[in-house]
Design an enzyme around this catalytic site. Structure first.
Site, PDB file in Angstrom:
ATOM      1  N   ASP A 399      -4.332   3.715  -4.973  1.00 33.88           N
ATOM      2  CA  ASP A 399      -2.911   4.008  -4.759  1.00 33.88           C
ATOM      3  C   ASP A 399      -2.774   5.092  -3.681  1.00 33.88           C
ATOM      4  O   ASP A 399      -3.740   5.793  -3.360  1.00 33.88           O
ATOM      5  CB  ASP A 399      -2.322   4.501  -6.088  1.00 33.88           C
ATOM      6  CG  ASP A 399      -0.803   4.656  -6.031  1.00 33.88           C
ATOM      7  OD1 ASP A 399      -0.158   4.041  -5.161  1.00 33.88           O
ATOM      8  OD2 ASP A 399      -0.263   5.408  -6.884  1.00 33.88           O
ATOM      9  N   GLU A 402      -1.662   4.980   1.983  1.00 30.54           N
ATOM     10  CA  GLU A 402      -0.999   4.657   3.267  1.00 30.54           C
ATOM     11  C   GLU A 402      -1.514   5.504   4.432  1.00 30.54           C
ATOM     12  O   GLU A 402      -1.559   4.957   5.538  1.00 30.54           O
ATOM     13  CB  GLU A 402       0.516   4.845   3.113  1.00 30.54           C
ATOM     14  CG  GLU A 402       1.160   3.837   2.189  1.00 30.54           C
ATOM     15  CD  GLU A 402       0.839   4.107   0.715  1.00 30.54           C
ATOM     16  OE1 GLU A 402       0.590   5.277   0.365  1.00 30.54           O
ATOM     17  OE2 GLU A 402       0.801   3.151  -0.060  1.00 30.54           O
ATOM     18  N   ASP A 475       6.409   0.079  -5.253  1.00 31.72           N
ATOM     19  CA  ASP A 475       7.439   0.578  -6.166  1.00 31.72           C
ATOM     20  C   ASP A 475       8.778  -0.126  -5.969  1.00 31.72           C
ATOM     21  O   ASP A 475       9.678   0.393  -5.306  1.00 31.72           O
ATOM     22  CB  ASP A 475       7.605   2.087  -5.985  1.00 31.72           C
ATOM     23  CG  ASP A 475       6.316   2.827  -6.304  1.00 31.72           C
ATOM     24  OD1 ASP A 475       5.397   2.204  -6.873  1.00 31.72           O
ATOM     25  OD2 ASP A 475       6.225   4.017  -5.988  1.00 31.72           O
TER      26      ASP A 475
HETATM   27  O1  MIG Z   1       3.815   9.016  -6.708  1.00 32.50           O
HETATM   28  O2  MIG Z   1       0.348   6.786 -10.111  1.00 32.50           O
HETATM   29  O3  MIG Z   1       3.012   2.774  -6.610  1.00 32.50           O
HETATM   30  O4  MIG Z   1       2.352   2.073  -9.227  1.00 32.50           O
HETATM   31  O5  MIG Z   1       2.442   4.128 -11.140  1.00 32.50           O
HETATM   32  C1  MIG Z   1       3.717   7.858  -7.489  1.00 32.50           C
HETATM   33  C2  MIG Z   1       1.721   6.805 -10.328  1.00 32.50           C
HETATM   34  C3  MIG Z   1       2.284   7.425  -7.588  1.00 32.50           C
HETATM   35  C4  MIG Z   1       2.755   5.092  -7.132  1.00 32.50           C
HETATM   36  C5  MIG Z   1       2.370   3.676  -7.476  1.00 32.50           C
HETATM   37  C6  MIG Z   1       2.723   3.389  -8.897  1.00 32.50           C
HETATM   38  C7  MIG Z   1       2.040   4.372  -9.816  1.00 32.50           C
HETATM   39  C8  MIG Z   1       2.422   5.796  -9.422  1.00 32.50           C
HETATM   40  N1  MIG Z   1       2.087   6.038  -8.025  1.00 32.50           N
END
Ligand code: MIG
Length: 778
Positions: A399, A402, A475
């Site tokens: 996650d 980017e 999201d």
């Molecule tokens: O700032 O890990 O897209 O699926 O639950 C949010 C917490 C960080 C973004 C991800 C989301 C995840 C969440 N993350």
């Protein structure tokens, strides 16, 4: 002005031609049959682009020249006297004709402008009204006409239909040349650029009957690949040949998966697992979101909330669940944290131009970030997964890659001047960062567990990511608009080589109603990747929290997913072999029917199943466009004539699903989770026509072993051909091919139509060839 003849500019040994485009020179090569690469240098002094998507220098295409033409297979580049170049290709209908050289116009590249010091812009002219598909997971309609798409990875939410940049960038589009004689001349354009690029599709009104497309790259060269069709399927296969295909995911990855930010502490995770089994709602995977970590530190466990991770994972395994934890690339700056200390001592973290380690705020607080462009750093990071694998985790989830940082003002990403491998500034490979992290994870876990398939899910990506990871679309919100949006997102990702992707079912942000959750699931069961996930501070959204009626209907939908797994897994095998997307826009299957291009609230799962989901509340009917041919409604068992709109009744119990006449689809009994019991019956579902022929295909393997760990091929395939006449079908099963031996099982033929489905024949499958005659009468 450029020369009218380019024959003299071809260097046969080097398989390169030099041409002029406007006032610039370009080098043309033929990486693959039907693909031409046109590289327009910014300046001789500038370093060539960073290369990630196209792994090896491909030179298998045959570059031929003839006067002012260059061609490679069915694709031709024609240099005009005004130094514009035109791409041409042979439409499907003419493929077999003697005049193989006949070709029609795809588009013209009028010139390349440098509007400012940093930008190169290709000026592309197409026939007025040509459609544009692909460009990855961007929101909005499937067709990108009138859109400015900025290929620049960002964590930006909530999305609107015009959000220009998403988490992942795929600078690749497909188009259909409108003035082609048989209307099915498709082609693709890929701009390989890991920095920022912008595609503007027909923003201005047409001029002289032509629409304008601008392809801009920021810094670096303009590195353009043109891919011939003539069908979308052939374009996508060529793109897959350039950028790779996915490895076969484990079979359980196609089951239902449950996530939340976050299930914590460990007892809650176990209670969740128990409730799935108690309610008999099938589920294969549970995710651990960031709160399992100790202060959000990578590769740690919060010992208070998760005192015994091994015990937890063992117990989840014992009840048939797989476990996938999340990871971010941010590493807390703290000399007492071993991951940081090691990375710091070895100089693995990204640095500023002055040589100092770059730090920014992220989940763990002040953090440093591995430079995944370095192979040694990727190896190190990959190796850090050893403990997680020892604990038994089954997959991984990357996650925030980017990359995202927490900053008060946008852009919430790295400064452009951070220094990567070979001194490349971040600006040049920003879009590659997430995929390089995925590469590190994928290659690391492969090395640690060469025998097992360990799937990886990623948020950020660049072209070619399918070699390492699957995508979820980030999201979204519990909005009907976002539910509709993910059809285009996942279809366009499929066209861009990412076969397995899906949205957060039920919506991540905001609170879904029971009706929304159900409708989303009724659609999601036909998506390649099926996971429910929701954000902190939103309502519970597990299948049982919306009351008994929703639970019952949701279970029916999930059971249907599991029943379809043999078909779905076979589609996955086809993706991994050829790059064919599992979920497809209608036009992919019916490229000669322009009506399909507008039907972007419908989709196909594989070649045979058409889904027209309910995308707004309270709907008890909806219009469905059926492409040419005959179609059966799955639930009503009624036959419909295609190339027409039909109205489906859609009470909560109904999902508007249609199956092509002549289709043969392998299915099985539902299960609570993959591997719960042996599949002792394969149901071959047959949707007959009054005359015609069809084919069905079943791919099988052990579902878990990586190719290297399998002796021989490690898979087997069963193919069946059917011919239909009035009231009768002849099914010919070919001898099973391949060296995997499935457990003993029975084949049952289920014939559809006339208002019901009925089993009409069965036999023990021993893998030998067999012919079966069936009555398809009422
Ligand atoms: O700032 O890990 O897209 O699926 O639950 C949010 C917490 C960080 C973004 C991800 C989301 C995840 C969440 N993350």
């Amino acid at each position: 002005m450029g020369p009218a003849s380019i024959s003299s500019a071809v260097d046969r040994d080097a398989r390169v031609a030099e041409i002029s485009i406007g006032d610039r020179r370009a080098r043309v090569t033929a990486p693959l049959d039907g693909v031409l690469r046109v590289r327009i240098r910014r300046a001789a002094s500038v370093r060539p682009n960073y290369v990630l998507a196209v792994q090896s220098a491909l030179t298998s295409g045959e570059l031929e020249s003839d006067g002012n033409r260059l061609s490679c297979g069915s694709l031709t580049l024609l240099q005009h006297d005004d130094a514009s170049i035109e791409f041409q290709s042979a439409p499907a209908a003419l493929r077999e004709e003697p005049e193989r050289r006949h070709a029609e116009r795809l588009f013209t590249l009028g010139g390349v402008a440098a509007p400012d010091e940093a930008t190169l812009t290709a000026d592309v002219r197409v026939a007025q009204g040509d459609p544009f598909f692909g460009v990855g997971e961007l929101s909005g309609p499937m067709n990108r006409r009138h859109r400015r798409c900025i290929n620049w990875n960002l964590d930006y939410w909530p999305h609107t239909p015009s959000t220009a940049s998403f988490y992942a960038s795929f600078p690749f589009y497909l188009s259909r040349a409108r003035d082609s004689r048989d209307g099915s001349l498709w082609y693709g354009v890929f701009v390989d650029h890991t920095g920022r690029s912008t595609f503007s599709f027909a923003i201005e009104p047409p001029q002289d009957g032509l629409d304008r497309v601008e392809l801009s790259v920021h810094k670096g060269d303009l590195d353009l690949y043109v891919l011939a069709g003539p069908t979308p399927a052939e374009v996508v296969r060529r793109y897959a040949a350039l950028t790779g295909t996915m490895e076969m995911p484990p079979r359980w990855m196609f089951g239902f998966q449950q996530s939340r930010w976050s299930y914590e502490p460990a007892e809650r995770v176990e209670e969740l697992a128990r409730t799935f089994r108690e309610t008999r709602f099938p589920c294969d995977v549970i995710y651990l979101d960031i709160d399992y970590l100790d202060r959000f530190r990578a590769f740690t466990w919060n010992k208070e909330k998760f005192p015994d991770p091994k015990g937890l994972i063992d117990r989840l395994h014992a009840s048939g669940f797989k476990v996938i934890p999340i990871l971010n690339s941010a590493v807390a700056v703290d000399a007492a944290f071993d991951v940081y200390r090691e990375g710091h001592e070895r100089g693995y973290f990204l640095k500023r131009p002055d040589g100092s380690e770059y730090h920014a705020r992220m989940w763990p607080g002040l953090s440093a970030f591995p430079d995944f462009s370095r192979e040694d750093v990727r190896e190190w990071w990959g190796g850090l997964h050893a403990d997680l694998l020892d604990l038994g985790v089954d997959g991984l989830w990357n996650d925030m890659n980017e990359p995202t940082i927490f900053a008060d003002d946008p852009p919430q990403t790295f400064p452009m001047d951070l220094v990567h491998q070979d001194g490349r500034p971040h600006e040049e490979l920003h879009n590659a960062y997430g995929m390089l992290m995925d590469m590190a994870t994928h290659q690391g876990v492969r090395k640690l567990r060469p025998e097992r398939r360990i799937p990886l899910l990623t948020r950020s990506a660049y072209a070619g990511v399918q070699r390492y990871a699957m995508l979820w679309t980030g999201d979204n919100s519990a909005w009907w608009e976002h539910m509709r949006m993910c059809i285009a997102q996942v279809c366009n990702l499929g066209l861009c080589g990412v076969s397995v992707s899906g949205p957060d079912v039920g919506g991540f942000l905001d609170d879904p109603s029971g009706e929304m959750f159900l409708r989303w699931l009724q659609m999601g069961i036909f998506f390649p990747y099926l996971r429910a996930h929701s954000a902190k501070h939103t309502r519970d959204a597990e299948p049982w929290v919306f009351g008994d009626e929703i639970l019952e209907l949701a279970r029916r939908a999930a059971d249907m997913r599991y029943a379809l797994l043999p078909y779905i897994y076979t589609l996955a095998a086809q993706s991994s072999r050829y790059g064919d997307p599992m979920m497809r826009p209608l036009f992919y299957e019916f490229p000669q029917d322009p009506s399909c291009e507008a039907a972007d609230d419908q989709f196909m799962l594989g070649p045979d199943i058409l889904v027209a989901p309910i995308l707004s509340p309270g709907r008890f009917y909806r219009a469905v466009y059926l492409p040419p041919g005959e179609w059966y409604s799955y639930f009503g068992e009624t036959l419909h004539e295609g190339a027409a709109v039909t109205v489906a009744e859609t009470p909560l119990t109904h999902i508007p699903v249609y199956v092509r006449a002549n289709a043969i689809v392998p299915m099985a009994a539902p299960m609570q989770h993959e591997g719960e019991k042996a599949r002792d019956v394969i149901y071959w579902h047959v949707w007959p026509s009054s005359h015609g022929s069809g084919a069905g295909w079943l791919y099988e393997d052990d579902g878990v072993s990586a190719p290297a760990a399998r002796a021989g091929q490690g898979f087997c395939e069963t193919r069946v051909h059917a011919s239909f006449r009035d009231g009768e079908a002849v099914l010919q099963f070919e001898a099973r091919h391949g060296d995997h031996s499935p457990a003993p099982r029975r084949f049952e033929m289920v014939v559809h139509g006339h208002g019901r489905a009925r089993t009409v024949a069965q036999f023990e499958d021993d893998g030998s060839a067999r012919e079966i005659r069936l009555s398809t009468r009422d």
